[in-house]
Write an enzyme that holds these catalytic residues in place. Structure first.
Site, short mmCIF file in Angstrom:
data_model
loop_
_atom_site.label_atom_id
_atom_site.label_comp_id
_atom_site.label_asym_id
_atom_site.label_seq_id
_atom_site.Cartn_x
_atom_site.Cartn_y
_atom_site.Cartn_z
N GLU A 81 0.80 -1.28 0.16
CA GLU A 81 0.07 0.03 0.07
C GLU A 81 0.94 1.23 -0.10
O GLU A 81 0.28 2.33 -0.57
CB GLU A 81 -0.98 -0.08 1.48
N PHE A 143 -11.38 -7.57 14.29
CA PHE A 143 -10.35 -8.00 13.21
C PHE A 143 -10.11 -6.75 12.33
O PHE A 143 -10.87 -6.18 11.70
CB PHE A 143 -10.80 -9.28 12.59
N GLN A 144 -8.92 -6.50 12.12
CA GLN A 144 -8.26 -5.33 11.35
C GLN A 144 -9.07 -4.16 11.43
O GLN A 144 -9.07 -3.31 10.51
CB GLN A 144 -8.57 -6.00 9.73
N LYS A 193 -17.71 -0.87 6.32
CA LYS A 193 -18.08 -1.94 5.33
C LYS A 193 -19.64 -1.96 5.19
O LYS A 193 -19.94 -1.94 4.36
CB LYS A 193 -17.51 -3.26 5.67
N MET A 500 23.91 8.72 2.13
CA MET A 500 24.14 9.88 2.78
C MET A 500 24.32 9.91 4.40
O MET A 500 24.89 10.67 4.80
CB MET A 500 22.91 10.48 2.66
C1 TPP Z 1 12.07 5.59 5.12
C2 TPP Z 1 13.59 6.25 5.43
N1 TPP Z 1 14.51 5.71 6.62
C3 TPP Z 1 15.48 6.50 6.80
C4 TPP Z 1 15.73 7.35 6.25
C5 TPP Z 1 17.15 8.10 6.66
N2 TPP Z 1 18.20 8.21 5.04
C6 TPP Z 1 18.21 9.47 4.74
S1 TPP Z 1 19.11 9.04 3.25
C7 TPP Z 1 19.64 7.37 3.79
C8 TPP Z 1 20.37 6.68 2.96
C9 TPP Z 1 19.84 6.31 1.46
O1 TPP Z 1 20.86 5.15 1.12
P1 TPP Z 1 20.50 5.06 -0.47
O2 TPP Z 1 19.18 4.81 -0.76
O3 TPP Z 1 21.32 4.01 -0.82
O4 TPP Z 1 20.99 6.33 -1.22
P2 TPP Z 1 22.34 6.99 -1.14
O5 TPP Z 1 22.57 7.96 -0.22
O6 TPP Z 1 23.52 5.86 -1.08
O7 TPP Z 1 22.59 7.42 -2.43
C10 TPP Z 1 18.95 7.29 4.98
C11 TPP Z 1 18.98 6.02 5.47
C12 TPP Z 1 15.09 7.95 5.36
N3 TPP Z 1 15.25 9.18 4.58
N4 TPP Z 1 13.88 7.58 4.99
#
Ligand code: TPP
Ligand code: MG
Lengths: 601, 165
Positions: A81, A143-144, A193, A500
């Protein structure tokens, strides 16, 4: 009619069972409908083309109505979803029309929360319809059963728990009105529902009952004259274009204003494309990872005018030091944004297009020759740069992508280093072609949002620029993309890290890597190959970038995935550490250890 | 709105489910505490009137008012703290008193213009209306007796003159 209104749940079911093959034609009297069928009719009246969703017990009556009404609305069955919400979001950002999501109660609904919050943070129009347990079971841990109304309350523009089948047409009409007018935002409609399967005898186009909602604002012309006077006094102005300008379709007016004034324009991450980034007056994106010249312009300007940005923390750094000595102006539809982050000298509440259209009548060319020449100097001295030697760089792949697509493709990004480099290197020349989760920074957004854009804009080239981390959060939607033969090109910029976060650990935490190594990554090209109709490509050598991108561009029978094996440890610059001022921008790898940032992320 | 005084905010809202929760959320998300809250149907049953007293930094409160005004079901939301308003509260105060102390209590009741609404051999319930300062003063005076319990309604306000609140 009255007897039908008063009929119990049982009675309503009996009615359906007695006439199992109700075929509702457009001209059929409303009396023959149940709530779900009225809902579908109402969606048709709103011009809905697609519904993204996944069914379950509490939503079956609504899914059933998609069949019994013989509607032309196309249902896209997603695999999770969250994907449905991001598809609806990508569709909405690319077309300007609200996206529609339909899911079941409990876990189906909670899986949409991330997507709803993502849309809410970025003012994206979306209507999320959730099935709910029957009315008599509400609050009994059925439920749900989940309190979806309560769970989503902080991340919606508005929401409804429908209590009568006859309310459905009015509520759906209100939901669409609310989501698309004023400052857009998601609306949740939770439908038990028994309500979706109960008889609906209400008029399909009833009057709305929204006494507290007045999105039409009359623009205050006197504030526009004040702004025009301030502009006239300025020698070093900067126009700051945000998502609001894009939502208001103000790009023509903005171009006219900038050219009339001869003022440079910078944009936020979400404002990319509202002013052509190839235009000589464009400074590109500003902020934490914005261009050096945009940030330097903010530091040195004598006037900053935001048009539909919310001066958020990614662009102002330290609010108290932001454009401290400049005249600050704010144009926004949302009065709650004025003085929220930055105290401004002048403001105008209104639709960006209307305000700019009026403002341009009150201004002439400013004496900005020196200022523009000065900024051009910065563009030459501090260009966005990267080295092609030493392995495959994300920047290199993105710069080539920008060239090959001639700034015309729709680019949807995930969140991380690749996103910031894409924002820097993929120039956006027209509105609605840059989709990125700005306010929420939701990993997993990029690919499903690209799919939504591909649904909404057939014939346009759509790229999803994603990281190896984020792609794995929603890559199950490859199956959905295959079913619909969506020619989305997924560019996985694979650094085998949560890049990042690793960058932050390197810069601020003495390179202690904690929970960022993505060992266990699949081979994304092979992964694509095992979905019927999808194709995988592998990109390893810098010399092959053009070739591989071109091959992906030629593959249009379904989605394709390019696994681009990039340099593992590279950092995004320029960078303004969180909580620092724009003056503190760092342009390249620092030689000394940096203090831990005081800003949050 | 310049100080951290208690502010009195008046809202006119559509009488729909969830409206109170939405408003409360605007406060709680920003770490603000609601001191008192009075909700009642307005003149026709379609709308409700809310009076909220809250304390906190003025900039935060200004944001809260703007965000509350934005809620779909809120018709208006005003801070009337600095204005010319009538502000009233009601309190019921139950005190334990024996016959010996009663005259002194009744003297206070008379002085403050309140009413005794329940009378037993060992206790009294006093009903007092007035502005917050008056109620505070009375309660301070009654503290020397045994206060068994105390219920305050929280303030309601109305703008003076013909203007609406
Ligand atoms: C759902 C979610 N969880 C954690 C983060 C924190 N976060 C920001 S950038 C990042 C790294 C992303 O890694 P990747 O997709 O490999 O991209 P890269 O930075 O390596 O290009 C994280 C964990 C986030 N923004 N969103
Ligand atoms: Mg990565």
């Amino acid at each position: 009619m009255t007897t039908q209104l008063e009929m119990s749940d049982k009675g309503a079911t009996a009615l359906k069972e007695a006439a199992p093959s109700i075929q509702v034609q457009p001209n059929v009297s409303p009396q023959a409908m149940d709530g779900a069928q009225a809902l579908v009719k109402r969606l048709e009246m709103e011009g809905v083309e697609y519904i993204w969703g996944l069914s379950g017990g509490a939503a079956i009556p609504i899914f059933d109505a998609l069949v019994t009404t013989g509607t032309k609305i196309k249902l896209v069955l997603v695999r999770h979803e969250q994907g449905a919400t991001h598809m609806a979001d990508g569709y909405a950002r690319a077309t300007g029309k609200p996206g529609v999501v339909l899911v079941t109660s409990g876990p189906g609904a909670t899986n949409t929360v991330t997507g709803i919050m993502t849309a809410h943070m970025d003012s994206v129009p979306m209507v999320v319809i959730t099935g709910q347990t029957i009315s008599s079971m509400l609050g009994k841990d059925a439920f749900q059963e989940a309190d979806v109304f309560g769970l989503t309350m902080p991340v919606v523009k508005h929401s409804y728990l429908v209590k009568s089948s006859n309310d459905i047409p009015r509520i759906m009409k209100e939901a669409f009105h609310i989501t698309r007018t004023g400052r857009p935002g998601p609306v949740v409609v939770d439908i038990p529902k028994d309500i979706s399967s109960g008889p609906c005898t209400a008029e399909l186009d009833p009057p709305m009952d929204l006494p507290g909602y007045n999105p039409e604002i009359e623009t205050d012309v006197s504030s526009i004259t004040h702004i025009a006077e301030a502009l006239e006094r300025s020698k070093r102005p900067v126009l700051l274009a945000g998502h609001g300008a894009l939502i208001a379709n103000a790009s023509k007016e903005l171009l006219k204003l900038a050219e009339t004034l001869q003022a440079p324009v910078t944009s936020t991450l979400l404002g990319k494309g509202v002013f052509p980034e190839t235009h000589p007056l464009s400074l590109g994106m500003l902020g934490m990872h914005g261009t050096a010249y945009a940030n330097k312009a903010m530091v040195e300007c004598d006037l900053v005018m935001s048009i539909g940005s919310r001066y958020d923390d990614r662009i102002v750094g330290q609010p108290a030091r932001f454009c401290r000595n400049a005249t600050r102006i704010h144009i926004d539809v949302d009065p709650a944004e004025i003085h929220k982050m930055v105290h401004v000298h002048h403001h105008c509440i209104g639709d960006a297009r209307v305000v700019l259209d009026e403002l341009v009548k009150h201004v002439g060319q400013l004496d900005t020759k020196e200022w523009l020449a000065h900024l051009d100097g910065y563009k030459k001295r501090f260009p966005l740069k990267y080295r092609k030697q030493g392995g495959l760089k994300m920047q290199h792949v993105l710069a080539e992508l920008d060239e090959l697509t001639e700034h015309k493709a729709i680019i949807s990004t995930d969140v991380g280093q690749h996103q910031m480099w894409a924002a820097q290197f993929c120039l956006s020349d027209s509105p609605h072609t840059w989709l990125s989760s700005g306010g929420a920074g939701t990993m997993g957004y990029g690919f499903p949002a690209a799919m939504g854009a591909a649904f909404g804009c057939p014939g346009e080239q759509v790229w999803a620029v994603v990281g190896d981390g984020g792609f794995q959060m929603t890559m199950c939607e490859l199956a959905t993309a295959c079913v619909h033969k969506l020619p989305v090109k997924v560019l996985v910029l694979n650094n085998h890290y949560l890049g990042m976060v690793r960058q932050w650990q390197e810069l601020f935490f003495e390179d202690r890597k904690s929970g960022v190594d993505l060992e266990g990554n699949p081979d994304f090209a092979k992964l694509a190959d095992c979905f019927p109709g999808a194709k995988g490509f592998t990109l390893k050598r810098p010399a092959d970038v053009k070739k591989v991108l071109k091959r992906a561009m030629e593959y249009n029978d379904g989605p394709c995935v390019i696994n681009a094996e990039c340099v593992k440890e590279d950092n995004v610059y320029p960078m303004i550490p969180a909580g620092k001022a724009l003056e503190d921008m760092i342009l390249e790898a620092p030689r000394v250890r940096l203090e831990k940032p005081t800003g949050s992320t | 709105m310049k100080t951290n005084d208690v502010h009195t905010i008046s809202l006119y809202v559509a009488n729909k489910p969830g409206v109170l929760a939405r408003i409360a959320q605007v406060f709680s998300r920003r770490g603000f505490n609601i001191e008192s809250l009075v909700v009642s149907p307005a003149m026709d049953g379609h709308y409700s009137r809310m009076t909220i007293a809250a304390q906190g930094n003025p900039d935060g409160l200004e944001q809260i008012i703007k965000h509350t005004s934005k809620l779909i079901d809120v018709l208006h939301c005003f801070d009337h703290s600095d204005e010319n308003v009538v502000s009233k509260e009601l309190a019921l105060i139950k005190i334990g008193v024996d016959a010996g102390m009663r005259p002194e209590v009744l003297q206070l009741v008379e002085h403050f213009g309140c009413k005794v609404v329940d009378f037993t051999e060992s206790s009294l319930i006093i009903m007092v209306t007035g502005d917050t300062d008056k109620l505070d003063a009375l309660i301070r005076m009654l503290n020397k007796f045994r206060i068994i319990e105390l219920v305050r309604t929280g303030r309601v306000i109305m703008v003076r003159g013909e203007e609406v609140t």
